[in-house]
Structures are given as structure tokens and as C-alpha cells.
Write a protein that holds these residues in place. Structure first.
Motif, PDB file in Angstrom:
ATOM      1  N   ALA A  97       1.191  -3.101   6.930  1.00 13.78           N
ATOM      2  CA  ALA A  97       1.970  -3.821   5.918  1.00 13.78           C
ATOM      3  C   ALA A  97       2.506  -2.895   4.835  1.00 13.78           C
ATOM      4  O   ALA A  97       3.562  -3.163   4.258  1.00 13.78           O
ATOM      5  CB  ALA A  97       1.124  -4.924   5.286  1.00 13.78           C
ATOM      6  N   VAL A 132       3.170 -10.294   1.892  1.00 12.62           N
ATOM      7  CA  VAL A 132       3.510  -9.543   3.083  1.00 12.62           C
ATOM      8  C   VAL A 132       2.471  -9.834   4.157  1.00 12.62           C
ATOM      9  O   VAL A 132       1.281  -9.696   3.934  1.00 12.62           O
ATOM     10  CB  VAL A 132       3.528  -8.026   2.783  1.00 12.62           C
ATOM     11  CG1 VAL A 132       3.790  -7.237   4.045  1.00 12.62           C
ATOM     12  CG2 VAL A 132       4.552  -7.698   1.718  1.00 12.62           C
ATOM     13  N   ASP A 133       2.941 -10.271   5.306  1.00 13.08           N
ATOM     14  CA  ASP A 133       2.055 -10.494   6.441  1.00 13.08           C
ATOM     15  C   ASP A 133       2.737  -9.856   7.647  1.00 13.08           C
ATOM     16  O   ASP A 133       3.761 -10.327   8.112  1.00 13.08           O
ATOM     17  CB  ASP A 133       1.826 -11.985   6.682  1.00 13.08           C
ATOM     18  CG  ASP A 133       0.855 -12.252   7.827  1.00 13.08           C
ATOM     19  OD1 ASP A 133       0.496 -11.312   8.561  1.00 13.08           O
ATOM     20  OD2 ASP A 133       0.463 -13.415   7.984  1.00 13.08           O
ATOM     21  N   LYS A 165       2.814  -1.284  -3.196  1.00 15.28           N
ATOM     22  CA  LYS A 165       2.859  -2.019  -1.929  1.00 15.28           C
ATOM     23  C   LYS A 165       1.525  -2.716  -1.645  1.00 15.28           C
ATOM     24  O   LYS A 165       1.504  -3.843  -1.153  1.00 15.28           O
ATOM     25  CB  LYS A 165       3.207  -1.078  -0.782  1.00 15.28           C
ATOM     26  CG  LYS A 165       4.649  -0.606  -0.805  1.00 15.28           C
ATOM     27  CD  LYS A 165       4.904   0.375   0.323  1.00 15.28           C
ATOM     28  CE  LYS A 165       6.311   0.909   0.296  1.00 15.28           C
ATOM     29  NZ  LYS A 165       6.539   1.898   1.377  1.00 15.28           N
ATOM     30  N   ALA A 168       1.097  -6.674  -1.134  1.00 17.80           N
ATOM     31  CA  ALA A 168       0.537  -7.204   0.111  1.00 17.80           C
ATOM     32  C   ALA A 168      -0.708  -8.046  -0.141  1.00 17.80           C
ATOM     33  O   ALA A 168      -0.940  -9.041   0.543  1.00 17.80           O
ATOM     34  CB  ALA A 168       0.209  -6.055   1.063  1.00 17.80           C
TER      35      ALA A 168
END
Length: 124
Positions: free
Chosen positions: A26, A79-80, A51, A55
Motif C-alpha cells: 500500500a 488505502v486498501d 503514506k 494507509a
């Protein structure tokens, strides 16, 4: 990196259901890199911290030990790596499509109201 970072990273990774491999994918790093961050053997660059926070639906401040507020206090996509489209959350609760439409309509009404007010102030 200080001890709280690795501990918080590992705790949130597990809480959010990520394996080291999925979290690494991710954010664009190897699972061994995630392991190094968690164990304190590696320091992530700022871009990776951002990030990771995104995530894990948290803030860089939480990961770095600056604050104890774990959840992001704002709307953000999660995020996935396994899903095609991002899901949106508010303080950890996933929002469905209808709720997002309602939020967008509300924001649009606020923006329109502010534009009218600004226009009225200019004409005064």
C-alpha cells in the motif's frame, strides 16, 4: 526512530487488518522494510511516514508520538491494496455512498453560501 513509532505502527497495522506485506504494498515498500520500521532498525523517509499515516487512517503526529489521538479527525480515503476503489472513513467509521453524497451536498451548500456572502460584501 524513537520507540513509539515502531510500536504504534505495528499496533495500528494489526488493528486495521494489514499484514506487513499488504501494508508495504500500500505504501510502496517491501514487507522487510515494514518489519525494520516496527523493530526500530530502519527510519522511514517523510514521504513514507505520510503514506503510512494515510494507509492506517491516522496522522503522522500519532505515529511519531507527538499526539495520542490515534484517529484522523477528518474525512479521508483509506488505502486498501486489495480493493479497486478507496473507502472513506470519518474517525474510523466507514461511510457508504449515500452518506458521502449527503456530505458533498452539505459542503456544496456551504461553499455556495460563502460565495453569495462574498458577492454581497463586494457589492456593498
Amino acid at each position: 526512530m524513537t520507540h513509539p513509532f515502531g510500536k504504534r505502527l505495528k499496533g495500528l497495522r494489526k488493528k486495521r487488518g494489514f499484514t506487513m506485506e499488504k501494508l508495504g504494498a500500500a505504501v510502496g515498500v517491501a514487507k522487510t522494510t515494514i518489519s525494520g520500521y516496527e523493530n526500530g532498525n530502519r527510519e522511514p523517509p517523510l514521504a513514507v511516514i505520510a503514506k503510512l499515516a494515510h494507509a492506517l487512517r491516522t496522522t503522522a503526529d500519532y505515529l511519531l508520538g507527538i499526539t495520542d489521538a490515534e484517529e484522523q479527525p477528518f474525512l479521508s480515503p483509506a488505502v486498501d491494496a486489495s480493493a479497486g476503489a478507496p473507502t472513506f472513513h470519518w474517525n474510523g467509521a466507514e461511510l457508504d455512498e449515500q452518506e458521502l453524497r449527503t456530505i458533498c451536498e452539505f459542503i456544496e451548500s456551504i461553499v455556495a453560501k460563502n460565495k453569495r456572502r462574498t458577492s454581497e460584501e463586494r457589492s456593498s
